[in-house]
Design a protein around this motif. Structure first.
Motif, PDB file in Angstrom:
ATOM      1  N   SER A 274      44.022  39.947  47.268  1.00  0.00           N
ATOM      2  CA  SER A 274      43.695  38.673  47.904  1.00  0.00           C
ATOM      3  C   SER A 274      43.783  38.843  49.422  1.00  0.00           C
ATOM      4  O   SER A 274      44.875  39.111  49.946  1.00  0.00           O
ATOM      5  N   PRO A 275      42.647  38.737  50.111  1.00  0.00           N
ATOM      6  CA  PRO A 275      41.282  38.501  49.644  1.00  0.00           C
ATOM      7  C   PRO A 275      40.793  39.656  48.759  1.00  0.00           C
ATOM      8  O   PRO A 275      41.317  40.767  48.820  1.00  0.00           O
ATOM      9  N   SER A 276      39.769  39.361  47.935  1.00  0.00           N
ATOM     10  CA  SER A 276      39.302  40.318  46.943  1.00  0.00           C
ATOM     11  C   SER A 276      38.436  41.429  47.534  1.00  0.00           C
ATOM     12  O   SER A 276      38.129  42.389  46.842  1.00  0.00           O
ATOM     13  N   SER A 277      38.045  41.320  48.778  1.00  0.00           N
ATOM     14  CA  SER A 277      37.173  42.327  49.393  1.00  0.00           C
ATOM     15  C   SER A 277      37.903  43.655  49.557  1.00  0.00           C
ATOM     16  O   SER A 277      39.111  43.701  49.820  1.00  0.00           O
ATOM     17  N   PRO A 285      46.929  41.000  57.249  1.00  0.00           N
ATOM     18  CA  PRO A 285      47.576  41.292  55.964  1.00  0.00           C
ATOM     19  C   PRO A 285      46.681  40.939  54.778  1.00  0.00           C
ATOM     20  O   PRO A 285      45.901  39.992  54.814  1.00  0.00           O
ATOM     21  N   VAL A 286      46.821  41.714  53.715  1.00  0.00           N
ATOM     22  CA  VAL A 286      46.225  41.406  52.417  1.00  0.00           C
ATOM     23  C   VAL A 286      47.339  41.503  51.371  1.00  0.00           C
ATOM     24  O   VAL A 286      48.366  42.150  51.597  1.00  0.00           O
ATOM     25  N   THR A 287      47.137  40.843  50.236  1.00  0.00           N
ATOM     26  CA  THR A 287      48.142  40.843  49.172  1.00  0.00           C
ATOM     27  C   THR A 287      47.626  41.611  47.969  1.00  0.00           C
ATOM     28  O   THR A 287      46.529  41.332  47.468  1.00  0.00           O
ATOM     29  N   ARG A 288      48.413  42.562  47.522  1.00  0.00           N
ATOM     30  CA  ARG A 288      48.103  43.309  46.307  1.00  0.00           C
ATOM     31  C   ARG A 288      49.110  42.906  45.231  1.00  0.00           C
ATOM     32  O   ARG A 288      50.316  43.031  45.429  1.00  0.00           O
ATOM     33  N   THR A 289      48.598  42.419  44.120  1.00  0.00           N
ATOM     34  CA  THR A 289      49.446  41.986  43.006  1.00  0.00           C
ATOM     35  C   THR A 289      49.226  42.908  41.818  1.00  0.00           C
ATOM     36  O   THR A 289      48.106  43.026  41.313  1.00  0.00           O
ATOM     37  N   ILE A 290      50.284  43.560  41.381  1.00  0.00           N
ATOM     38  CA  ILE A 290      50.230  44.469  40.238  1.00  0.00           C
ATOM     39  C   ILE A 290      51.029  43.849  39.102  1.00  0.00           C
ATOM     40  O   ILE A 290      52.183  43.438  39.283  1.00  0.00           O
ATOM     41  N   THR A 291      50.416  43.765  37.923  1.00  0.00           N
ATOM     42  CA  THR A 291      51.068  43.175  36.745  1.00  0.00           C
ATOM     43  C   THR A 291      51.274  44.250  35.694  1.00  0.00           C
ATOM     44  O   THR A 291      50.323  44.924  35.279  1.00  0.00           O
ATOM     45  N   LEU A 292      52.534  44.397  35.275  1.00  0.00           N
ATOM     46  CA  LEU A 292      52.898  45.315  34.201  1.00  0.00           C
ATOM     47  C   LEU A 292      53.094  44.491  32.933  1.00  0.00           C
ATOM     48  O   LEU A 292      53.934  43.602  32.885  1.00  0.00           O
ATOM     49  N   THR A 293      52.288  44.776  31.910  1.00  0.00           N
ATOM     50  CA  THR A 293      52.320  44.033  30.655  1.00  0.00           C
ATOM     51  C   THR A 293      52.692  44.979  29.521  1.00  0.00           C
ATOM     52  O   THR A 293      52.181  46.099  29.447  1.00  0.00           O
ATOM     53  N   ALA A 294      53.598  44.524  28.635  1.00  0.00           N
ATOM     54  CA  ALA A 294      54.023  45.352  27.509  1.00  0.00           C
ATOM     55  C   ALA A 294      54.184  44.484  26.269  1.00  0.00           C
ATOM     56  O   ALA A 294      54.616  43.327  26.352  1.00  0.00           O
ATOM     57  N   LEU A 295      53.830  45.036  25.133  1.00  0.00           N
ATOM     58  CA  LEU A 295      53.934  44.344  23.854  1.00  0.00           C
ATOM     59  C   LEU A 295      55.225  44.752  23.153  1.00  0.00           C
ATOM     60  O   LEU A 295      55.603  45.935  23.162  1.00  0.00           O
ATOM     61  N   ASP A 296      55.895  43.769  22.551  1.00  0.00           N
ATOM     62  CA  ASP A 296      57.130  44.003  21.785  1.00  0.00           C
ATOM     63  C   ASP A 296      58.229  44.594  22.656  1.00  0.00           C
ATOM     64  O   ASP A 296      58.926  45.535  22.271  1.00  0.00           O
ATOM     65  N   ILE A 315      53.867  48.340  54.181  1.00  0.00           N
ATOM     66  CA  ILE A 315      53.919  47.643  52.900  1.00  0.00           C
ATOM     67  C   ILE A 315      55.221  46.854  52.818  1.00  0.00           C
ATOM     68  O   ILE A 315      56.304  47.395  53.036  1.00  0.00           O
ATOM     69  N   TYR A 316      55.085  45.569  52.509  1.00  0.00           N
ATOM     70  CA  TYR A 316      56.235  44.675  52.421  1.00  0.00           C
ATOM     71  C   TYR A 316      56.288  44.088  50.998  1.00  0.00           C
ATOM     72  O   TYR A 316      55.519  43.181  50.670  1.00  0.00           O
ATOM     73  N   PRO A 317      57.190  44.599  50.126  1.00  0.00           N
ATOM     74  CA  PRO A 317      57.256  44.100  48.743  1.00  0.00           C
ATOM     75  C   PRO A 317      58.004  42.771  48.654  1.00  0.00           C
ATOM     76  O   PRO A 317      58.932  42.501  49.413  1.00  0.00           O
TER      77      PRO A 317
END
Length: 548
Positions: A274-277, A285-296, A315-317
């Motif tokens: 975000s922005p997606s470009s 600044p731009v925002t990078r969002t990383i999603t970790l998904t796990a089953l069970d 980089i600022y987490p």
């Protein structure tokens, strides 16, 4: 007159002697022999009025599951003679077939007679013709340590079930938690339609070996069709059913797994910008969002991600956000990582790939979830001073020469405006202070909804699970997260240990068999020990005793 008083005294002594001689404790059951799986109603009647807790029914637990007791007291006066009685009634469910004994009970120097019960096998424990039966199963018979599996209990019944109680599964060395709500449905078994209630649990074993889960037990009340005759006040009858004990094989973590142990059927990484470009601007600044998904997997099992340093960018987490949800009877956990990225020079910026190592429970092999490297183009920012480098020498000289004049003029004007503004604000505040009405300090009410550690301690000492649950939720909502609504929501915020285990046991108390009282001394000890070890408190978690 003296004779009359003497006669009355003799009558009183005679009545007192008769009452003492007649005092007895009678024990009886509603059926003998009995059939395995059905309730036996035990009644004890003492012709005295005594405290309800004078009898201890713990001696019955070895041979029976005990529901109750219910206690009643009565007094009668017939022809001038009074009598009192105390009655106890319990529902007993035999744990096995054969000859069982209800022992003698004693009040003072009065004892009841023991009762021998013959328990015969049920003619049909399940299938066609059975009025009520259970089925219970594991989703896997063998798993690894910390691999989530599911335990399901399904109650089959015909007729109208008024109320019931299902025992809470207890598996030593594993975390057990209900998944979602009970599901009601119907099925046809051997040509007969049954109503069903399905309850599902997640099970996460914490140690290897063979773990045994005791058989589930259900007892309740059902409309007695034989006696109801469509009566609005239809009678009910006690019903019960028992499942099967199950054994689970838990394997140790495979050798060579040096990474974070993550057993699952599916682990995935996704990202958003975000922005997606894909075109960045230097210094913006731009925002990078990383999603970790796990089953069970539980959300607290998911690891953290580290992007490290990247040449050409800062980089600022942000603090990761974890949550889990139930999807079609299974647990899906996610952990969301957000990073603010600022490119500090133009050109090409390469974000390295992100990897998460996990154990694929389908293939029984190690696996890796990968987020590919990203190559970004960073364009110069026209508003930054980099453009001045490419300007003509004469222009740069004139700019440098002009800067001291403009800076001094701007600073002088700014200070003058600031002084005038501050003077105006001071005059306004002084005027408000003179005009304000006198304030009256109101007494602060002692709010009953605030967490009270003394009430929690008192609840534990009195084995009051309802009050203990209420105080723990108030503590968590006020000091951890206002969105917490259940005891299970507190667990991810606590470190592994006695307090976490005791709160988990309290959360299961609502599913315990009727008559089984929660004991609070374990929670009280764990709570006190937790308070004296602040180093074990996770970051951001306030102590149970604020200010101590």
């Amino acid at each position: 007159m003296v004779k009359l008083c003497f006669r009355l005294l003799l009558v009183g002594l005679a009545l007192l002697w008769q009452a003492q001689a007649a005092t007895q404790l009678k024990a009886s059951v509603d059926k003998n022999p009995a059939m395995y799986g059905e309730a036996i109603v035990l009644q004890l009647v003492l012709d005295e009025k005594v405290d309800a807790g004078v009898l201890d029914f713990a001696v019955l637990e070895n041979d029976f599951r005990v529901s109750g007791p219910s206690v009643s007291q009565s007094m009668q006066i017939i022809n001038g003679q009074s009598s009192q009685s105390t009655a106890w009634q319990l529902s007993l469910f035999p744990r096995r077939t054969g000859s069982l004994t209800i022992p003698a009970f004693t009040v003072g120097n009065i004892s009841s007679a023991p009762i021998n019960i013959e328990v015969q096998p049920a003619s049909q424990s399940s299938g066609k013709g059975a009025e009520l039966f259970l089925e219970n199963s594991f989703s896997h018979e063998a798993v690894h340590v910390q691999q989530m599996l599911y335990y399901e209990i399904k109650i089959y019944f015909k007729g109208e079930l008024q109320r019931g109680n299902l025992s809470q599964p207890e598996l030593a060395g594993a975390e057990v938690e209900q998944v979602g709500k009970d599901v009601e449905n119907s099925e046809i078994v051997n040509g007969e339609r049954y109503q069903t209630i399905t309850r599902r649990y997640s099970v996460v074993p914490q140690k290897s070996g063979n773990l045994t889960l005791n058989a589930p037990f259900f007892n309740g009340e059902m409309i007695d069709r034989d006696n109801s005759r469509y009566d609005y006040f239809a009678r009910t009858k006690a019903v019960s059913a028992e499942g099967e004990p199950l054994t689970l094989t838990v394997n140790a973590i495979p050798d060579g797994q040096q990474h974070h142990w993550l057993p699952s059927e599916l682990v995935a990484l996704t990202e958003e910008w975000s922005p997606s470009s894909q075109q960045l601007v230097q210094g913006e600044p731009v925002t990078r969002t990383i999603t970790l998904t796990a089953l069970d997997l539980a959300d607290h099992q998911l690891p953290d991600l580290t992007l490290g340093t990247v040449n050409g960018a800062k980089i600022y987490p942000e603090q990761p956000q974890s949550h889990k949800a139930e999807r079609k009877g299974r647990i899906v956990a996610q952990k969301v990582f957000s990073y603010a990225i600022i490119a500090d020079k133009s050109g090409t910026l390469t974000m390295p790939e992100v990897q998460v190592h996990w154990w694929n429970t389908k293939t029984n092999q190690p696996d890796v979830a990968v987020l590919p490297a990203v190559i970004l183009q960073v364009s110069p920012n026209p508003q930054q001073s980099d453009n001045s480098v490419s300007a003509a020498p004469e222009q740069r000289v004139s700019t440098v020469a002009a800067e001291p004049v403009s800076d001094w003029y701007f600073s002088y004007s700014s200070w003058l405006l600031l002084v005038l503004w501050l003077g105006t604000v001071a005059m306004w505040l002084l005027q408000q202070w003179y005009q304000r009405p006198p304030t009256v300090e109101l007494p602060v009410a002692d709010s009953a909804v605030r967490f009270n550690p003394r009430k929690l301690k008192q609840a534990c000492q009195q084995n009051d699970g309802v009050q203990a649950r209420e105080q723990l939720l108030r503590w968590a909502q006020q000091l951890i997260d206002p969105q917490i609504t259940t005891l299970s929501d507190i667990l991810p915020h606590l470190p592994d240990g006695a307090l976490k285990s005791q709160i988990q046991q309290l959360s299961y108390q609502g599913y315990q068999a009727a008559g089984k009282t929660w004991q609070g001394h374990g929670l009280l000890e764990a709570w006190a020990h937790f308070q004296h070890q602040p180093a074990q408190t996770p970051a951001g978690l306030a102590p149970l005793y604020p200010g101590r």
